[in-house]
Scaffold this active site. Structure first.
Site, PDB file in Angstrom:
ATOM      1  N   HIS A 205      31.544 -56.483  10.036  1.00 56.85           N
ATOM      2  CA  HIS A 205      30.714 -55.182   9.600  1.00 56.85           C
ATOM      3  C   HIS A 205      29.344 -54.754  11.006  1.00 56.85           C
ATOM      4  CE1 HIS A 205      27.774 -58.190   8.475  1.00 56.85           C
ATOM      5  NE2 HIS A 205      27.160 -57.876   8.686  1.00 56.85           N
TER       6      HIS A 205
HETATM    7  C1  UD1 Z   1      23.303 -54.157   5.854  1.00 61.88           C
HETATM    8  C2  UD1 Z   1      21.855 -55.189   6.293  1.00 61.88           C
HETATM    9  C3  UD1 Z   1      22.637 -55.891   7.978  1.00 61.88           C
HETATM   10  C4  UD1 Z   1      24.051 -57.041   7.077  1.00 61.88           C
HETATM   11  C5  UD1 Z   1      25.100 -55.974   5.568  1.00 61.88           C
HETATM   12  C6  UD1 Z   1      25.431 -57.277   4.626  1.00 61.88           C
HETATM   13  C7  UD1 Z   1      20.422 -54.053   7.938  1.00 61.88           C
HETATM   14  C8  UD1 Z   1      19.674 -52.742   8.884  1.00 61.88           C
HETATM   15  N1  UD1 Z   1      21.483 -54.159   7.986  1.00 61.88           N
HETATM   16  O1  UD1 Z   1      24.214 -53.399   7.032  1.00 61.88           O
HETATM   17  O2  UD1 Z   1      21.726 -56.801   8.812  1.00 61.88           O
HETATM   18  O3  UD1 Z   1      24.549 -57.350   7.795  1.00 61.88           O
HETATM   19  O4  UD1 Z   1      23.911 -54.953   5.361  1.00 61.88           O
HETATM   20  O5  UD1 Z   1      26.095 -57.120   4.481  1.00 61.88           O
HETATM   21  O6  UD1 Z   1      19.955 -53.752   6.866  1.00 61.88           O
HETATM   22  N2  UD1 Z   1      28.354 -48.027   2.027  1.00 61.88           N
HETATM   23  C9  UD1 Z   1      28.731 -48.063   0.949  1.00 61.88           C
HETATM   24  N3  UD1 Z   1      28.196 -48.412  -0.198  1.00 61.88           N
HETATM   25  C10 UD1 Z   1      27.411 -49.783   0.152  1.00 61.88           C
HETATM   26  C11 UD1 Z   1      27.011 -49.423   0.834  1.00 61.88           C
HETATM   27  C12 UD1 Z   1      26.860 -49.362   2.144  1.00 61.88           C
HETATM   28  O7  UD1 Z   1      30.002 -47.320   1.380  1.00 61.88           O
HETATM   29  O8  UD1 Z   1      26.961 -49.827  -1.212  1.00 61.88           O
HETATM   30  C13 UD1 Z   1      28.332 -47.655   3.627  1.00 61.88           C
HETATM   31  C14 UD1 Z   1      27.069 -46.625   3.782  1.00 61.88           C
HETATM   32  O9  UD1 Z   1      27.772 -45.174   4.187  1.00 61.88           O
HETATM   33  C15 UD1 Z   1      26.311 -47.056   4.911  1.00 61.88           C
HETATM   34  C16 UD1 Z   1      27.522 -47.764   5.827  1.00 61.88           C
HETATM   35  O10 UD1 Z   1      28.453 -48.824   4.834  1.00 61.88           O
HETATM   36  O11 UD1 Z   1      26.239 -46.233   5.115  1.00 61.88           O
HETATM   37  C17 UD1 Z   1      25.983 -48.701   6.175  1.00 61.88           C
HETATM   38  O12 UD1 Z   1      25.229 -48.982   5.550  1.00 61.88           O
HETATM   39  P1  UD1 Z   1      23.940 -50.440   5.440  1.00 61.88           P
HETATM   40  O13 UD1 Z   1      23.106 -50.688   4.524  1.00 61.88           O
HETATM   41  O14 UD1 Z   1      22.968 -49.140   6.147  1.00 61.88           O
HETATM   42  O15 UD1 Z   1      24.715 -51.255   6.508  1.00 61.88           O
HETATM   43  P2  UD1 Z   1      25.460 -52.491   6.860  1.00 61.88           P
HETATM   44  O16 UD1 Z   1      25.863 -51.972   7.578  1.00 61.88           O
HETATM   45  O17 UD1 Z   1      25.890 -52.363   5.022  1.00 61.88           O
HETATM   46  N1  UDP Z   2      30.745 -62.297   1.480  1.00 62.61           N
HETATM   47  C1  UDP Z   2      31.822 -62.367  -0.374  1.00 62.61           C
HETATM   48  N2  UDP Z   2      32.689 -61.187  -0.445  1.00 62.61           N
HETATM   49  C2  UDP Z   2      33.005 -60.209   0.738  1.00 62.61           C
HETATM   50  C3  UDP Z   2      32.539 -60.940   2.208  1.00 62.61           C
HETATM   51  C4  UDP Z   2      30.907 -61.985   2.548  1.00 62.61           C
HETATM   52  O1  UDP Z   2      30.823 -62.710  -1.418  1.00 62.61           O
HETATM   53  O2  UDP Z   2      33.967 -59.974   0.817  1.00 62.61           O
HETATM   54  C5  UDP Z   2      29.918 -62.661   0.968  1.00 62.61           C
HETATM   55  C6  UDP Z   2      29.558 -64.167   1.864  1.00 62.61           C
HETATM   56  O3  UDP Z   2      30.102 -65.611   1.773  1.00 62.61           O
HETATM   57  C7  UDP Z   2      27.937 -64.303   2.502  1.00 62.61           C
HETATM   58  C8  UDP Z   2      27.749 -63.191   2.311  1.00 62.61           C
HETATM   59  O4  UDP Z   2      29.125 -61.965   1.410  1.00 62.61           O
HETATM   60  O5  UDP Z   2      27.443 -64.993   1.580  1.00 62.61           O
HETATM   61  C9  UDP Z   2      26.986 -62.508   3.874  1.00 62.61           C
HETATM   62  O6  UDP Z   2      27.122 -61.114   3.801  1.00 62.61           O
HETATM   63  P1  UDP Z   2      27.492 -60.123   4.971  1.00 62.61           P
HETATM   64  O7  UDP Z   2      27.937 -60.413   6.544  1.00 62.61           O
HETATM   65  O8  UDP Z   2      27.436 -58.858   4.382  1.00 62.61           O
HETATM   66  O9  UDP Z   2      26.054 -59.891   5.525  1.00 62.61           O
HETATM   67  P2  UDP Z   2      25.643 -60.898   7.239  1.00 62.61           P
HETATM   68  O10 UDP Z   2      25.145 -62.224   6.428  1.00 62.61           O
HETATM   69  O11 UDP Z   2      25.699 -60.528   8.178  1.00 62.61           O
HETATM   70  O12 UDP Z   2      23.869 -60.258   6.965  1.00 62.61           O
END
Ligand code: UD1
Ligand code: UDP
Length: 363
Positions: A205
């Site tokens: 992601h």
């Molecule tokens: C965010 C965090 C990242 C973390 C990740 C965990 C920041 C800068 N990034 O990244 O550090 O590792 O979360 O998963 O804070 N979206 C949906 N549904 C949701 C949430 C997001 O559809 O419930 C889509 C939207 O199109 C959105 C995109 O995902 O624009 C990105 O979401 P965003 O929270 O900005 O960043 P992540 O890539 O999820």
């Molecule tokens: N995780 C989950 N379901 C999924 C993918 C990840 O429960 O389908 C959990 C995973 O075990 C870990 C956390 O989500 O505890 C990691 O989150 P993510 O990778 O979104 O964010 P990051 O750690 O990179 O910020």
């Protein structure tokens, strides 16, 4: 002592669960839970509250998705009002997402104390949005609670006062250890028709990997090669959904007859998949740590990591996005030539206790 605990994105929920549980036992802390709404899909948010028994948020800002600047601005505006009405003595933030930094900035401007859990980790790569969030949050936090010795060293090198830094261990691992019986009960392997140690688990992601189809193509080509050896399970993060519709990329995934693409999974099912797989291929921060604790080989699709201890002591290696390198690492794992690793110090399931003891003493 009134403390507002801030969550917004998936990994935050997993980190806050044990902290809140421990805070509720404290006679001096009154915990309040605030959800910014950065993540809002049921499978990225509500499901973790239910599974991990996190109480419903006392305050929801419902900010949703936007550009980083707009999302941060919206959180700041709404949190400003919350601070005025609730008048907290402190806020506790976890990790490095936009919600972490946005709420910290508001608190700092209002003279409200900031506790940062997972302080000090650094990738030294400012192109990562999280690196900026980490540096800003640490710069203004009052209590810095790093997960590992390398993070302590980073903070000291940046000139933070040693008195503010308390090595508490890795909070992610509290939830992992607390959840073992529920994880073992998961039937996800049967549901997916896969067998223990006979599949690879993938999550991707990071914007650097999934926002650009040429980078993503190199990774998918590696997955297609690995998929010739064993099934590949890929729960797809919402950020990654769109790019998989690109016709060129779709052609690769359609050619993989043992690829299982699914929606993001719950914590217990996903934990079962990590614990039972032959290898993890990921760019997630938390999953690098969890695979180290399970002793499962992890190939990280990044050039750097803010969690170097998972490479030095654990089961992790950095492959970047080079197709050949990813496939080469996977072959080593399949041939049984991979390091076994060890669990880092203080990744022991008792970090929340140390955090609360530290807050009670220092704040
Ligand atoms: C965010 C965090 C990242 C973390 C990740 C965990 C920041 C800068 N990034 O990244 O550090 O590792 O979360 O998963 O804070 N979206 C949906 N549904 C949701 C949430 C997001 O559809 O419930 C889509 C939207 O199109 C959105 C995109 O995902 O624009 C990105 O979401 P965003 O929270 O900005 O960043 P992540 O890539 O999820
Ligand atoms: N995780 C989950 N379901 C999924 C993918 C990840 O429960 O389908 C959990 C995973 O075990 C870990 C956390 O989500 O505890 C990691 O989150 P993510 O990778 O979104 O964010 P990051 O750690 O990179 O910020």
């Amino acid at each position: 002592m009134k403390i507002i605990n801030i969550v917004g994105a998936r990994p935050n929920f997993i980190k806050i669960a044990p902290i809140l549980r421990q805070m509720r036992k404290s006679s001096v802390i009154e915990p309040i839970l605030l959800h910014t709404g950065q993540h809002y899909d049921i499978e990225m948010s509500k499901r973790f509250f239910e599974e991990l028994d996190i109480p419903s948020p006392d305050i929801s800002l419902e900010v949703g998705s936007d550009t980083h600047a707009r999302q941060v601005a919206r959180i700041m505006e709404r949190f400003d009002d919350v601070c005025d009405t609730r008048k907290p003595d402190g806020i506790l933030v976890v990790g490095d997402v936009n919600s972490t930094m946005a709420c910290s900035l508001v608190a700092a401007k209002k003279g409200i104390k900031i506790i940062h859990v997972e302080a000090g980790i650094r990738s030294f790569d400012r192109e990562m949005p999280e690196e900026i969030n980490r540096m800003v949050t640490d710069a203004i936090a009052d209590l810095l609670l790093p997960p590992s010795k390398d993070a302590v060293d980073n903070l000291l090198r940046e000139g933070h006062s040693p008195g503010k830094i308390h090595l508490v261990g890795n909070i992610m691992i509290d939830t992992l250890m607390d959840s073992q019986s529920r994880i073992r009960q998961s039937t996800i392997l049967d549901q997916m028709g896969i067998e223990e140690k006979k599949y690879a688990l993938v999550t991707l992601h990071r914007p650097s990997n999934v926002d650009n189809s040429s980078d993503f193509k190199r990774i998918l080509l590696a997955l297609a090669k690995i998929g010739q050896q064993l099934p590949v399970v890929f729960p797809v993060h919402p950020r990654t959904r769109k790019i998989l519709d690109d016709p060129e990329l779709k052609a690769i995934t359609s050619s993989m007859n043992r690829l299982i693409l699914c929606d993001p999974l719950g914590y217990f099912d996903f934990g079962r998949l990590v614990a039972g797989c032959r290898m993890v291929i990921t760019d997630s921060g938390g999953i690098q740590e969890e695979s180290t604790v399970y002793g499962i080989p992890c190939i990280t699709i990044r050039e750097n990591t803010e969690r170097p201890i998972t490479v030095l002591e654990g089961t992790n290696e950095l492959a970047g996005t080079d197709t050949g390198k990813i496939v080469g690492f996977a072959s080593q794992i399949l041939e049984g030539k991979w390091k076994t690793g060890k669990i880092p110090d203080l990744w022991d399931g008792h970090t929340a206790e140390r955090i609360i003891a530290c807050i009670e003493k220092e704040m």
